[in-house]
Design a protein around this motif. Structure first.
Motif, short mmCIF file in Angstrom:
data_model
loop_
_atom_site.label_atom_id
_atom_site.label_comp_id
_atom_site.label_asym_id
_atom_site.label_seq_id
_atom_site.Cartn_x
_atom_site.Cartn_y
_atom_site.Cartn_z
N GLY A 1 0.66 16.23 5.56
CA GLY A 1 1.59 15.30 4.78
C GLY A 1 1.51 15.93 3.52
O GLY A 1 0.39 16.12 2.70
N GLU A 2 2.51 16.23 2.78
CA GLU A 2 2.65 16.67 1.52
C GLU A 2 3.40 15.59 0.21
O GLU A 2 4.39 14.94 1.04
CB GLU A 2 3.56 18.13 1.16
N ASP A 3 2.89 15.73 -0.72
CA ASP A 3 3.82 15.20 -1.76
C ASP A 3 3.89 13.64 -1.55
O ASP A 3 4.88 13.22 -1.93
CB ASP A 3 5.02 15.86 -2.14
N ILE A 4 2.92 13.18 -1.14
CA ILE A 4 2.75 11.74 -0.86
C ILE A 4 3.04 10.84 -2.38
O ILE A 4 2.01 11.11 -3.07
CB ILE A 4 1.91 11.02 0.10
N PRO A 5 3.60 10.01 -2.47
CA PRO A 5 3.56 9.16 -3.78
C PRO A 5 2.12 8.59 -3.98
O PRO A 5 1.46 8.24 -3.28
CB PRO A 5 4.63 8.17 -3.83
N LYS A 6 1.90 8.66 -5.50
CA LYS A 6 0.48 7.95 -5.66
C LYS A 6 0.56 6.64 -5.23
O LYS A 6 -0.78 6.20 -4.66
CB LYS A 6 0.26 8.02 -7.20
N LYS A 7 1.24 5.75 -5.12
CA LYS A 7 1.30 4.36 -4.68
C LYS A 7 1.18 4.24 -3.16
O LYS A 7 0.25 3.04 -2.70
CB LYS A 7 2.59 3.43 -5.00
N ASN A 8 1.34 5.20 -2.51
CA ASN A 8 1.08 5.17 -1.18
C ASN A 8 0.16 6.04 -0.53
O ASN A 8 -0.40 5.90 0.70
CB ASN A 8 2.31 5.62 -0.35
N LEU A 9 -0.80 6.54 -1.40
CA LEU A 9 -1.79 7.74 -1.14
C LEU A 9 -3.04 7.07 -0.15
O LEU A 9 -3.19 7.53 0.64
CB LEU A 9 -2.03 8.44 -2.12
N ASP A 10 -3.39 5.91 -0.91
CA ASP A 10 -4.84 5.29 -0.35
C ASP A 10 -4.32 4.94 1.22
O ASP A 10 -5.24 5.12 2.11
CB ASP A 10 -5.27 4.45 -1.33
N ASN A 11 -3.19 4.21 1.34
CA ASN A 11 -2.78 3.50 2.54
C ASN A 11 -2.64 4.70 3.60
O ASN A 11 -3.12 4.77 4.75
CB ASN A 11 -1.75 2.75 2.54
N TYR A 12 -1.95 6.16 3.13
CA TYR A 12 -1.74 7.08 4.08
C TYR A 12 -2.88 7.66 4.63
O TYR A 12 -3.26 7.94 5.68
CB TYR A 12 -0.94 8.13 3.36
N ILE A 13 -4.19 7.85 3.70
CA ILE A 13 -5.24 8.56 3.97
C ILE A 13 -6.02 7.77 4.88
O ILE A 13 -6.67 8.10 5.75
CB ILE A 13 -6.20 8.72 2.73
N SER B 1 -4.83 5.67 7.18
CA SER B 1 -4.17 5.62 8.34
C SER B 1 -4.59 6.99 9.14
O SER B 1 -4.86 7.02 10.16
CB SER B 1 -2.28 5.58 8.46
N CYS B 2 -4.83 7.96 8.24
CA CYS B 2 -5.06 9.38 8.88
C CYS B 2 -6.63 9.21 9.46
O CYS B 2 -7.14 9.83 10.35
CB CYS B 2 -5.12 10.49 7.86
N LEU B 3 -7.56 8.51 8.46
CA LEU B 3 -8.82 8.39 8.99
C LEU B 3 -8.97 7.67 10.21
O LEU B 3 -10.04 7.94 11.03
CB LEU B 3 -9.73 7.79 7.85
#
Length: 100
Positions: free
Chosen positions: A76-88, A90-92
């Protein structure tokens, strides 16, 4: 042909073996120099950043120059800062990352 990497999101433990306060501050400055970078306030927190694929190699060289060798890479590239923690998070949950 070189393998193309589409793994441009990183999670870096701020506290690592051999990292003193100066190196931790250098990491925080590096992360904050990018638009999609986040750092925690505690020394046992993580720095998180999502870059464009074209910036991966440069970022990894800078990270290694400081001395950081342990990190996780997520697709996943260039994910906005406001969504970054939730994205990580979900990947974990689905173990969709590479640990280095």
């Amino acid at each position: 042909m070189n393998e193309i990497s589409f793994q441009s999101t990183f999670r870096i433990p701020i506290a690592q073996n051999g990292m003193n306060n100066t190196k931790k501050l250098q990491l925080k400055a590096l992360i904050s120099s990018y638009k999609n970078g986040l750092t925690g306030n505690g020394s046992f927190d993580y720095a998180r950043i999502s870059l464009k694929n074209s910036e991966d190699t440069s970022f990894l060289k800078k990270l290694e120059t400081i001395g950081y060798k342990t990190y996780q890479i997520f697709k996943g590239e260039d994910i906005p800062k406001k969504n970054l923690d939730n994205y990580i998070k979900s990947c974990l949950k689905v173990n969709d990352y590479k640990k280095i």
